[in-house]
Design a protein around this motif. Sequence first.
Motif, PDB file in Angstrom:
ATOM      1  N   GLU A 199      19.939 -30.523  -9.365  1.00 15.27           N
ATOM      2  CA  GLU A 199      20.113 -29.405 -10.470  1.00 15.27           C
ATOM      3  C   GLU A 199      18.996 -28.323  -9.975  1.00 15.27           C
ATOM      4  O   GLU A 199      18.154 -28.778  -9.408  1.00 15.27           O
ATOM      5  CB  GLU A 199      19.698 -29.922 -11.761  1.00 15.27           C
ATOM      6  CG  GLU A 199      19.732 -28.526 -12.773  1.00 15.27           C
ATOM      7  CD  GLU A 199      19.475 -29.016 -14.220  1.00 15.27           C
ATOM      8  OE1 GLU A 199      19.397 -27.980 -14.942  1.00 15.27           O
ATOM      9  OE2 GLU A 199      19.493 -30.081 -14.448  1.00 15.27           O
ATOM     10  N   LEU A 200      19.280 -26.952  -9.966  1.00 14.87           N
ATOM     11  CA  LEU A 200      18.476 -25.910  -9.439  1.00 14.87           C
ATOM     12  C   LEU A 200      17.692 -25.202 -10.765  1.00 14.87           C
ATOM     13  O   LEU A 200      18.228 -25.361 -11.611  1.00 14.87           O
ATOM     14  CB  LEU A 200      19.480 -24.880  -8.882  1.00 14.87           C
ATOM     15  CG  LEU A 200      20.125 -25.395  -7.560  1.00 14.87           C
ATOM     16  CD1 LEU A 200      21.148 -24.461  -6.929  1.00 14.87           C
ATOM     17  CD2 LEU A 200      18.978 -26.037  -6.461  1.00 14.87           C
ATOM     18  N   ASP A 201      16.802 -24.531 -10.480  1.00 14.82           N
ATOM     19  CA  ASP A 201      15.669 -24.135 -11.054  1.00 14.82           C
ATOM     20  C   ASP A 201      15.477 -22.774 -10.662  1.00 14.82           C
ATOM     21  O   ASP A 201      15.617 -22.314  -9.679  1.00 14.82           O
ATOM     22  CB  ASP A 201      14.631 -24.963 -11.533  1.00 14.82           C
ATOM     23  CG  ASP A 201      13.861 -24.889 -12.932  1.00 14.82           C
ATOM     24  OD1 ASP A 201      14.235 -23.690 -13.444  1.00 14.82           O
ATOM     25  OD2 ASP A 201      13.183 -26.065 -13.196  1.00 14.82           O
ATOM     26  N   LEU A 202      14.386 -22.042 -11.365  1.00 16.86           N
ATOM     27  CA  LEU A 202      13.834 -20.624 -11.271  1.00 16.86           C
ATOM     28  C   LEU A 202      12.511 -21.101 -10.501  1.00 16.86           C
ATOM     29  O   LEU A 202      11.630 -21.957 -10.926  1.00 16.86           O
ATOM     30  CB  LEU A 202      13.930 -19.845 -12.266  1.00 16.86           C
ATOM     31  CG  LEU A 202      15.081 -19.484 -13.057  1.00 16.86           C
ATOM     32  CD1 LEU A 202      15.022 -18.872 -14.221  1.00 16.86           C
ATOM     33  CD2 LEU A 202      16.074 -18.738 -12.067  1.00 16.86           C
ATOM     34  N   TRP A 203      11.890 -19.851  -9.572  1.00 16.56           N
ATOM     35  CA  TRP A 203      10.702 -19.988  -9.106  1.00 16.56           C
ATOM     36  C   TRP A 203       9.627 -19.668 -10.221  1.00 16.56           C
ATOM     37  O   TRP A 203       8.581 -20.324 -10.020  1.00 16.56           O
ATOM     38  CB  TRP A 203      10.637 -18.831  -8.159  1.00 16.56           C
ATOM     39  CG  TRP A 203      11.213 -19.042  -6.952  1.00 16.56           C
ATOM     40  CD1 TRP A 203      12.423 -18.444  -6.333  1.00 16.56           C
ATOM     41  CD2 TRP A 203      11.111 -20.111  -5.867  1.00 16.56           C
ATOM     42  NE1 TRP A 203      12.917 -18.623  -5.196  1.00 16.56           N
ATOM     43  CE2 TRP A 203      12.115 -19.744  -4.715  1.00 16.56           C
ATOM     44  CE3 TRP A 203      10.234 -20.924  -5.626  1.00 16.56           C
ATOM     45  CZ2 TRP A 203      12.235 -20.740  -3.737  1.00 16.56           C
ATOM     46  CZ3 TRP A 203      10.429 -21.988  -4.298  1.00 16.56           C
ATOM     47  CH2 TRP A 203      11.249 -21.710  -3.509  1.00 16.56           C
ATOM     48  N   TYR A 248       2.765 -27.367  -0.281  1.00 15.66           N
ATOM     49  CA  TYR A 248       4.267 -27.755  -1.172  1.00 15.66           C
ATOM     50  C   TYR A 248       5.005 -26.635  -0.910  1.00 15.66           C
ATOM     51  O   TYR A 248       6.285 -26.808  -0.670  1.00 15.66           O
ATOM     52  CB  TYR A 248       3.783 -28.341  -2.534  1.00 15.66           C
ATOM     53  CG  TYR A 248       5.035 -28.773  -3.333  1.00 15.66           C
ATOM     54  CD1 TYR A 248       5.160 -30.261  -3.002  1.00 15.66           C
ATOM     55  CD2 TYR A 248       5.877 -28.167  -3.620  1.00 15.66           C
ATOM     56  CE1 TYR A 248       6.170 -30.771  -3.534  1.00 15.66           C
ATOM     57  CE2 TYR A 248       7.067 -28.852  -4.569  1.00 15.66           C
ATOM     58  CZ  TYR A 248       7.191 -29.974  -4.344  1.00 15.66           C
ATOM     59  OH  TYR A 248       8.233 -30.685  -4.999  1.00 15.66           O
ATOM     60  N   LEU A 249       4.773 -25.365  -1.225  1.00 12.54           N
ATOM     61  CA  LEU A 249       5.365 -24.244  -1.401  1.00 12.54           C
ATOM     62  C   LEU A 249       5.863 -23.687   0.040  1.00 12.54           C
ATOM     63  O   LEU A 249       6.509 -22.691   0.184  1.00 12.54           O
ATOM     64  CB  LEU A 249       4.751 -23.132  -2.238  1.00 12.54           C
ATOM     65  CG  LEU A 249       4.801 -23.318  -3.674  1.00 12.54           C
ATOM     66  CD1 LEU A 249       4.054 -22.248  -4.500  1.00 12.54           C
ATOM     67  CD2 LEU A 249       6.326 -23.780  -4.271  1.00 12.54           C
ATOM     68  N   THR A 260      14.836 -26.735  -6.396  1.00 16.40           N
ATOM     69  CA  THR A 260      15.454 -27.760  -7.290  1.00 16.40           C
ATOM     70  C   THR A 260      14.781 -28.114  -8.413  1.00 16.40           C
ATOM     71  O   THR A 260      13.337 -27.828  -8.602  1.00 16.40           O
ATOM     72  CB  THR A 260      15.736 -28.937  -6.557  1.00 16.40           C
ATOM     73  OG1 THR A 260      14.483 -29.674  -6.136  1.00 16.40           O
ATOM     74  CG2 THR A 260      16.553 -28.604  -5.120  1.00 16.40           C
ATOM     75  N   LYS A 261      15.513 -28.433  -9.495  1.00 15.95           N
ATOM     76  CA  LYS A 261      14.464 -28.725 -10.709  1.00 15.95           C
ATOM     77  C   LYS A 261      13.453 -29.975 -10.505  1.00 15.95           C
ATOM     78  O   LYS A 261      12.323 -29.936 -11.123  1.00 15.95           O
ATOM     79  CB  LYS A 261      15.354 -29.338 -11.963  1.00 15.95           C
ATOM     80  CG  LYS A 261      14.617 -29.277 -13.167  1.00 15.95           C
ATOM     81  CD  LYS A 261      15.758 -29.319 -14.326  1.00 15.95           C
ATOM     82  CE  LYS A 261      15.538 -29.149 -15.669  1.00 15.95           C
ATOM     83  NZ  LYS A 261      15.254 -27.641 -15.881  1.00 15.95           N
TER      84      LYS A 261
END
Length: 273
Positions: A199-203, A248-249, A260-261
């Motif tokens: 599942e995808l998420d927002l920055w 990490y980023l 991703t979430k």
Amino acid sequence: MRAPRRSKSFLVWPLAWTIIASGNPLSDQCLQLYNDRKHLWFSLSGTPATFWPGSTDAKSTAQTLWKELVKAGAYSADERPESIESMHTTLASISYIQLTHCRSHGGRYWEVRVPMRRWILHLIWNVSSNLGTLLRKRLEDGGSIPESIFGTFCAPAICEENDILSTIWPITVMRRLNFPFIVDASPAGVPWIQCEVAELDLWSSFSIDFALVGVDRCGTSSLRVGLDKHPEVGFSLYEKGIPTEDYYLGYHQAHRLVPTKKQVNDFNRRFEA
């Protein structure tokens, strides 16, 4: 070595591509909601969530980005953007808008990776040799068959990973390939295909208020140590009580247009700890 058993028949879905119920109450509710608004969910799917240039050459990268933007409808075939940076920003913005529109309609946005060559072999040996050959030809019309294919899909919020992979993914892919029919050819439950669903998420979901970004010998380490003395400032990664570089980023998100979430949750849990 014995060849895998071939099945001589396969299930054909109607041209209206209505998904058939599975018998699982939650999955059937997902599919019912998807069928009720299938044209909406389909229109909110398809924008890339990652960008892999495939080359370190700037010209090749620009060409790949331009093709993605033309495919997404951001530019016409005779338009040429100004720079790689502007094209990348535009592509990331398109992904963000698609994700937020999906959510505004009560959906969740997913990314699926399926090894295409393995899936085609599975179709040839276990579903239909004719179908596998047709799929291979349809893909090869646009060039060689990719090792893996990524796809993004908007689906009702009640849908889970298995629903995405077992029904929504194959029916959407085959519709995009202009198949005259839809078959029950899901890669779900085939261990050697090794699909991935996320599942995808927002920055903005990352628990970050600001970031210190710099190169070697530019003063970011001193700034980081000084800011850490403030009682209301904390950093995402410490070593022996001292704030240190957090990659990490960088490494984990270098090719992502949206995260991703799971990546968001893993980072936030580590930061809170």
